[in-house]
Scaffold this motif. Structure first.
Motif, PDB file in Angstrom:
ATOM      1  N   SER A 134      19.287 -46.335  58.193  1.00 57.29           N
ATOM      2  CA  SER A 134      19.472 -47.542  57.426  1.00 57.29           C
ATOM      3  C   SER A 134      19.785 -47.591  56.102  1.00 57.29           C
ATOM      4  O   SER A 134      20.704 -48.306  55.500  1.00 57.29           O
ATOM      5  CB  SER A 134      18.181 -48.704  58.051  1.00 57.29           C
ATOM      6  OG  SER A 134      18.530 -49.606  57.449  1.00 57.29           O
ATOM      7  N   TYR A 151      27.446 -50.879  62.572  1.00 59.25           N
ATOM      8  CA  TYR A 151      26.565 -51.136  63.429  1.00 59.25           C
ATOM      9  C   TYR A 151      26.954 -50.406  64.753  1.00 59.25           C
ATOM     10  O   TYR A 151      26.016 -50.030  65.440  1.00 59.25           O
ATOM     11  CB  TYR A 151      26.622 -52.742  63.645  1.00 59.25           C
ATOM     12  CG  TYR A 151      25.727 -53.240  64.839  1.00 59.25           C
ATOM     13  CD1 TYR A 151      24.115 -53.293  64.635  1.00 59.25           C
ATOM     14  CD2 TYR A 151      26.362 -53.734  65.763  1.00 59.25           C
ATOM     15  CE1 TYR A 151      23.503 -53.652  65.639  1.00 59.25           C
ATOM     16  CE2 TYR A 151      25.459 -54.213  66.925  1.00 59.25           C
ATOM     17  CZ  TYR A 151      23.989 -54.100  66.830  1.00 59.25           C
ATOM     18  OH  TYR A 151      23.279 -54.489  67.758  1.00 59.25           O
ATOM     19  N   SER A 207      17.656 -54.289  61.477  1.00 61.12           N
ATOM     20  CA  SER A 207      17.182 -53.202  61.147  1.00 61.12           C
ATOM     21  C   SER A 207      18.444 -51.972  61.017  1.00 61.12           C
ATOM     22  O   SER A 207      17.989 -50.654  60.342  1.00 61.12           O
ATOM     23  CB  SER A 207      16.489 -52.575  62.593  1.00 61.12           C
ATOM     24  OG  SER A 207      17.681 -52.475  63.681  1.00 61.12           O
ATOM     25  N   THR A 208      19.286 -51.972  61.292  1.00 58.09           N
ATOM     26  CA  THR A 208      20.681 -51.180  60.895  1.00 58.09           C
ATOM     27  C   THR A 208      20.747 -51.259  59.620  1.00 58.09           C
ATOM     28  O   THR A 208      21.163 -50.176  58.989  1.00 58.09           O
ATOM     29  CB  THR A 208      21.761 -51.585  61.789  1.00 58.09           C
ATOM     30  OG1 THR A 208      21.578 -51.643  63.082  1.00 58.09           O
ATOM     31  CG2 THR A 208      23.019 -50.649  61.312  1.00 58.09           C
ATOM     32  N   GLU A 261      25.705 -47.014  65.016  1.00 55.79           N
ATOM     33  CA  GLU A 261      24.479 -46.724  65.429  1.00 55.79           C
ATOM     34  C   GLU A 261      24.172 -47.087  66.767  1.00 55.79           C
ATOM     35  O   GLU A 261      23.348 -46.105  67.775  1.00 55.79           O
ATOM     36  CB  GLU A 261      23.583 -47.861  64.706  1.00 55.79           C
ATOM     37  CG  GLU A 261      21.972 -47.903  65.088  1.00 55.79           C
ATOM     38  CD  GLU A 261      21.193 -46.729  64.236  1.00 55.79           C
ATOM     39  OE1 GLU A 261      20.440 -46.208  64.432  1.00 55.79           O
ATOM     40  OE2 GLU A 261      21.910 -46.054  63.047  1.00 55.79           O
ATOM     41  N   THR A 275      16.033 -51.698  56.748  1.00 60.07           N
ATOM     42  CA  THR A 275      14.791 -51.051  56.810  1.00 60.07           C
ATOM     43  C   THR A 275      14.760 -49.906  55.840  1.00 60.07           C
ATOM     44  O   THR A 275      15.857 -49.478  55.376  1.00 60.07           O
ATOM     45  CB  THR A 275      14.668 -50.792  58.089  1.00 60.07           C
ATOM     46  OG1 THR A 275      15.501 -49.567  58.219  1.00 60.07           O
ATOM     47  CG2 THR A 275      14.745 -51.761  59.152  1.00 60.07           C
ATOM     48  N   ARG A 314      23.440 -48.810  54.362  1.00 61.60           N
ATOM     49  CA  ARG A 314      23.463 -49.802  53.148  1.00 61.60           C
ATOM     50  C   ARG A 314      24.393 -49.159  51.697  1.00 61.60           C
ATOM     51  O   ARG A 314      25.080 -49.946  51.415  1.00 61.60           O
ATOM     52  CB  ARG A 314      22.177 -50.225  52.593  1.00 61.60           C
ATOM     53  CG  ARG A 314      21.222 -50.984  53.253  1.00 61.60           C
ATOM     54  CD  ARG A 314      20.246 -51.668  52.576  1.00 61.60           C
ATOM     55  NE  ARG A 314      19.114 -50.633  52.171  1.00 61.60           N
ATOM     56  CZ  ARG A 314      18.175 -50.260  52.811  1.00 61.60           C
ATOM     57  NH1 ARG A 314      18.132 -50.615  54.013  1.00 61.60           N
ATOM     58  NH2 ARG A 314      17.555 -49.374  52.202  1.00 61.60           N
TER      59      ARG A 314
END
Length: 465
Positions: A350, A402, A341-342, A405, A345, A354
């Motif tokens: 997110s 990660y 989900s990090t 988040e 999505t 990416r």
């Protein structure tokens, strides 16, 4: 940041005698360079959030209450839309626009009003001067203690030079970069550019070069005048004596004063984490199997710090715009989200994660080519090393994004501002991860090369690609 490897190379090649004579200065490099994450990048992030978020963002005008819904004005629009907040689930959604005059103060960011601008900027600059002076002194003490533990003795003769160099470097670098960050954020506002995307990476990139250059020149100056018994103590005391002045200026802005009282733990812990990265650099820089590590250390640490600071700043701004401290949005309720989900999505954070992750390989390849063109065969250039180096950079940034988040959610849930409490931890951890993974790359590459040479199948030397 491309100029910084050249400076580190001159340190490694003994162009600065003071670094040879006083080894603990090498331990100082990561924590002092890491101040860009502790101070300047948090300053840039705070100013970016202040620019995006109105003064009265969380004091909206209540229009009416209908059952379980509160209907309020959106203070970010001149002709405001309505926001419906479900009081049970805290779900936020929009309704049709409704013309309504909203107070002028609510239509602008905190640094748009000239009266507020001077107060916010001066208090924030004073804040980082206090933090830089104190953390600079603590970084020198940490470097001395780590050096004493590794050598088994404490060198009192070098203590004064180390403390004076660290305090002055931190002070001057914080002042120069602080002024630069203010100019960039205000300029970005005027040109309609999101400062979250440009201020923090510029702080990180220029912070590397400026900090190391100041450290090299200041420490060399004190080293040349080491016979002047009272020079370094008087300079250190003089800079420390300015601290009450900066505190008085910082008191102009209550939020800044709050940071001054409660924001020490993140930057001190981050400094300690970075110091261990400095210890790794200190222990490896002179060994043959780690030849060239001083050149790559600022690159891998700088890239990781840049990218995670951008992401953290964006998440912080997002939370300030969509929620109140202590209350996470419904779609961010999990403290430990699934890594998928990090990164995988369609949610805005997110998507930015990416994009930043996709920048790692091209960015490191560009810097690797530049280093190879400047340094030539003085740095490892085998395909094996390149692969391990890129893999190390990818692992480092993945972990940091990660954790950004996770930490932003945890801090926000505790009603703490991620701008002040996440970026120092993450950049400090990035320094430690980057230095450790880089040392592992050099060690594995050297072991494989040694094995190949023993087997008579030495890998042919080629360019960086």
């Amino acid at each position: 940041m491309a100029a910084y490897p050249g400076s580190m190379r001159s340190v490694e090649d003994v162009h600065w005698p003071v670094f040879v004579e006083i080894k603990d200065l090498l331990t100082l490099v990561p924590p002092l360079v890491g101040l860009k994450g502790n101070l300047e990048m948090t300053l840039a992030s705070r100013l970016s959030t202040a620019l995006h978020c109105p003064v009265n963002m969380f004091e909206p005008v209540l229009w009416e209450q209908d059952g379980g819904l509160l209907i309020i004005a959106n203070p970010g629009k001149s002709y405001s839309s309505q926001i419906l907040i479900n009081c049970t689930t805290r779900t936020v959604f929009w309704t049709s626009a409704r013309k309504q005059a909203v107070r002028r103060e609510a239509n602008t960011g905190q640094i748009d009003d000239p009266r507020d601008q001077h107060r916010v900027i001066s208090s924030n600059l004073a804040l980082i001067q206090v933090q830089a002076t104190v953390v600079g002194l603590l970084a020198a003490v940490a470097a001395l203690l780590l050096g004493a533990v590794s050598r088994g003795e404490l060198d009192f003769a070098k203590m004064e030079l180390l403390c004076a160099s660290s305090v002055i470097t931190a002070f001057l670098a914080a002042f120069a970069l602080g002024i630069l960050m203010v100019c960039i954020v205000i300029g970005a506002r005027k040109f309609g550019v999101n400062p979250d995307n440009i201020a923090t990476p510029i702080a990180a990139s220029l912070g590397d070069l400026i900090t190391l250059s100041i450290l090299a020149f200041i420490s060399s100056f004190f080293y040349k005048h080491k016979d002047s018994r009272y020079l370094t103590p008087l300079v250190s005391i003089g800079f420390m004596a300015l601290t009450p002045v900066w505190v008085l200026i910082a008191k102009q802005n209550p939020p800044t004063m709050k940071i001054l009282k409660s924001g020490w733990f993140p930057i001190i812990l981050a400094m300690m984490i970075s110091s261990f990265g400095g210890l790794i650099l200190n222990k490896t820089i002179s060994k043959e199997q780690y030849k060239g590590m001083a050149v790559f250390t600022p690159i891998i640490c700088g890239v990781g710090g840049n990218l995670v600071a951008i992401q953290t700043s964006r998440i912080s701004t997002y939370l300030h715009m969509w929620s109140t401290p202590g209350v996470l949005p419904l779609w961010m309720k999990k403290f430990w989200p699934n890594p998928c989900s990090t990164f995988c999505t369609s949610e805005i954070n997110s998507m930015s994660a990416r994009v930043l992750l996709f920048l790692v390989i091209p960015g490191h390849l560009i810097f690797f080519i530049i280093i190879y063109m400047v340094e030539g065969h003085a740095v490892p250039n085998s395909k094996t090393f390149v692969v391990f180096y890129l893999l190390a950079g990818l692992i480092q940034v993945t972990i940091l994004l990660y954790l950004a988040e996770v930490m932003a959610r945890l801090m926000w849930h505790q009603a703490l501002d991620p701008d002040n409490h996440c970026i120092p931890y993450l950049t400090g951890l990035g320094d430690l991860l980057g230095t450790g993974l880089l040392a592992l790359c050099f060690l594995i590459s050297w072991l494989l090369r040694s094995k190949a040479e023993l087997d008579g199948i030495s890998e042919p030397v080629s360019g960086p690609l």
